[in-house]
Design an enzyme around this catalytic site. Structure first.
Site, PDB file in Angstrom:
ATOM      1  N   ASP A   1      -1.292   6.871  -6.420  1.00 39.00           N
ATOM      2  CA  ASP A   1      -1.642   5.807  -5.486  1.00 39.00           C
ATOM      3  C   ASP A   1      -1.926   4.512  -6.227  1.00 39.00           C
ATOM      4  O   ASP A   1      -2.654   4.499  -7.228  1.00 39.00           O
ATOM      5  CB  ASP A   1      -2.872   6.223  -4.669  1.00 39.00           C
ATOM      6  CG  ASP A   1      -3.232   5.203  -3.607  1.00 39.00           C
ATOM      7  OD1 ASP A   1      -2.311   4.714  -2.921  1.00 39.00           O
ATOM      8  OD2 ASP A   1      -4.421   4.892  -3.458  1.00 39.00           O
TER       9      ASP A   1
ATOM     10  N   ASP B   1       0.813  -1.213   0.000  1.00 36.28           N
ATOM     11  CA  ASP B   1       0.000   0.000   0.000  1.00 36.28           C
ATOM     12  C   ASP B   1       0.850   1.268   0.000  1.00 36.28           C
ATOM     13  O   ASP B   1       1.517   1.577   0.989  1.00 36.28           O
ATOM     14  CB  ASP B   1      -0.914  -0.021   1.235  1.00 36.28           C
ATOM     15  CG  ASP B   1      -1.984   1.042   1.212  1.00 36.28           C
ATOM     16  OD1 ASP B   1      -1.999   1.859   0.263  1.00 36.28           O
ATOM     17  OD2 ASP B   1      -2.806   1.062   2.138  1.00 36.28           O
TER      18      ASP B   1
END
Length: 411
Positions: free
Chosen positions: A310, A101
């Site tokens: 992201d 992540d």
């Protein structure tokens, strides 16, 4: 080959003998090799589910961005996750699948003994069975940095934590360090000692049962990237492939992440709080040859560091004022009025005459010093034979370049 990187890392890297390089496979959650894969789901089902995960994630980001910068930011996202890494932890090793992540700093896993735990398919890690596990004391720098999330067992001098989320989810446990082995191939691993991570003994809420935690590769000082800093010099890169591909995506660390050749562009990362996120400056977006400045009449979106890159957010999110102008330019270029998304998703859709994507206008994102042409397969998805929808959505709160817009780019 497109490279988004800090310009000083790209052109002024000092080499040390300790700088190593390695590549790791990333498993996309909807690919056929993923434990999440459901063969009964259609492509539209997966896009619909990805949309809801994206919304959940952007709400999580909103909380982090609005919180005090003195507090720990973005410990983890309770549910979701798009790309997973296989690692082993402890001595003897326990194999786990964890969400890699870029929007989180903390590395976290569910551990025995479990007072309250969500169901998970992988084996639970028991720190008592590992000869290399060590608890962190309360006065350790990492423990002190947890701020409001810190919990300290004074009698045992053991550092603990408790993270609370807006949806009622929480995780509580101890902080320790342990030996991590990252899978490079079927029979090869690279091992690192004393990786600091959170061992969750009480975890309640919306968590995925297939994965067993988070590998935080954000930009903050608690992340795995920071912890491996001397070994990999803070460098990593990745290439995400479409879920339809029969090859896996890759994430590269250290020397393996270096960009060679001439076919790349670079844009500086912007230093902002919270440092977890990777901020770049979006200056404009072009539809074909028509360039649209990234501005808004109702908010200041033209400031430096106005977009986050992201991997865990599927869709790309843009300011609503700009999005309307952007959609109008697409209408003109495609020669078709907008139509309602038949599955209720908020992305704009268009009726098209051809079932091929070649005629659709190229979308180019213009970052500071870097113009990136997005493949049409990354910008549009086909919902019917003669209907396509954008992989970009309007959002007032934050601009994010999602993973669909990064497919087939070396970042």
């Amino acid at each position: 080959m497109i490279c988004f990187t800090h310009i000083f890392l790209l052109f002024a890297v000092i080499q040390f003998d300790t700088d190593i390089g390695f590549s790791v496979e990333l498993i996309q959650r909807d690919s056929s090799i993923s434990p999440f894969y459901n063969p009964s789901e259609t492509y539209i089902d997966r896009m619909h589910n990805a949309f809801h995960r994206s919304i959940s994630r952007i709400n999580h980001f909103k909380t982090s961005l609005s919180a005090s910068t003195k507090a720990l930011q973005s410990p983890m996202v309770p549910s979701g996750g798009e790309y997973f890494m296989e690692i082993s932890i402890g001595t003897p090793k326990i194999k786990v699948l964890r969400n890699a992540d870029t929007g989180s700093d903390l590395t976290w896993i569910q551990c025995k003994p479990c007072k309250k735990c969500f169901k998970q398919k992988p084996q639970l890690f028991d720190p008592k069975n590992s000869s290399t596990y060590k608890l962190l004391p309360c006065e350790s720098p990492y423990c002190i940095s947890l701020m409001k999330d810190k919990r300290c067992d004074v009698k045992r001098n053991v550092c603990g934590y408790k993270y609370l989320y807006g949806d009622g989810s929480f995780s509580e446990g101890n902080i320790g360090n342990e030996k991590f082995a990252i899978a490079l191939s079927t029979n090869h691993h690279v091992s690192f000692l004393k990786i600091i991570f959170d061992c969750g003994h009480s975890n309640v809420g919306l968590f995925d049962e297939v994965g067993s935690g988070i590998i935080g590769i954000g930009g903050g000082h608690l992340s795995l990237i920071f912890q491996l800093g001397f070994t990999i010099k803070g460098k990593f890169s990745y290439c995400l492939v479409p879920t339809s591909s029969n090859v896996t995506s890759k994430i590269n660390f250290g020397m393996k992440s270096l960009v060679l050749g001439h076919n790349f562009v670079s844009t500086p990362l912007v230093d902002k709080e919270p440092k977890t996120f990777y901020y770049v400056t979006l200056e404009a977006i072009s539809v074909g040859n028509k360039r649209l400045a990234y501005t808004s009449s109702s908010s200041n979106i033209s400031q430096k560091g106005n977009m986050i890159i992201d991997t865990g957010t599927t869709y790309t999110f843009l300011n609503p004022d700009f999005y309307e102008i952007f959609a109008e330019a697409l209408e003109e270029a495609i020669g078709s009025k907008r139509v309602r998304n038949p599955w209720g998703l908020p992305s704009v859709c268009f009726k098209v005459r051809s079932h091929h994507s070649d005629h659709l206008p190229i979308i180019t994102v213009h970052f500071t010093g870097a113009d990136v042409k997005l493949p049409t397969s990354s910008s549009y998805f086909r919902v019917q034979k003669h209907m396509v929808c954008l992989t970009m959505i309007a959002s007032y709160d934050i601009s994010i370049l999602g993973n669909l817009s990064q497919i087939n780019l070396y970042v």
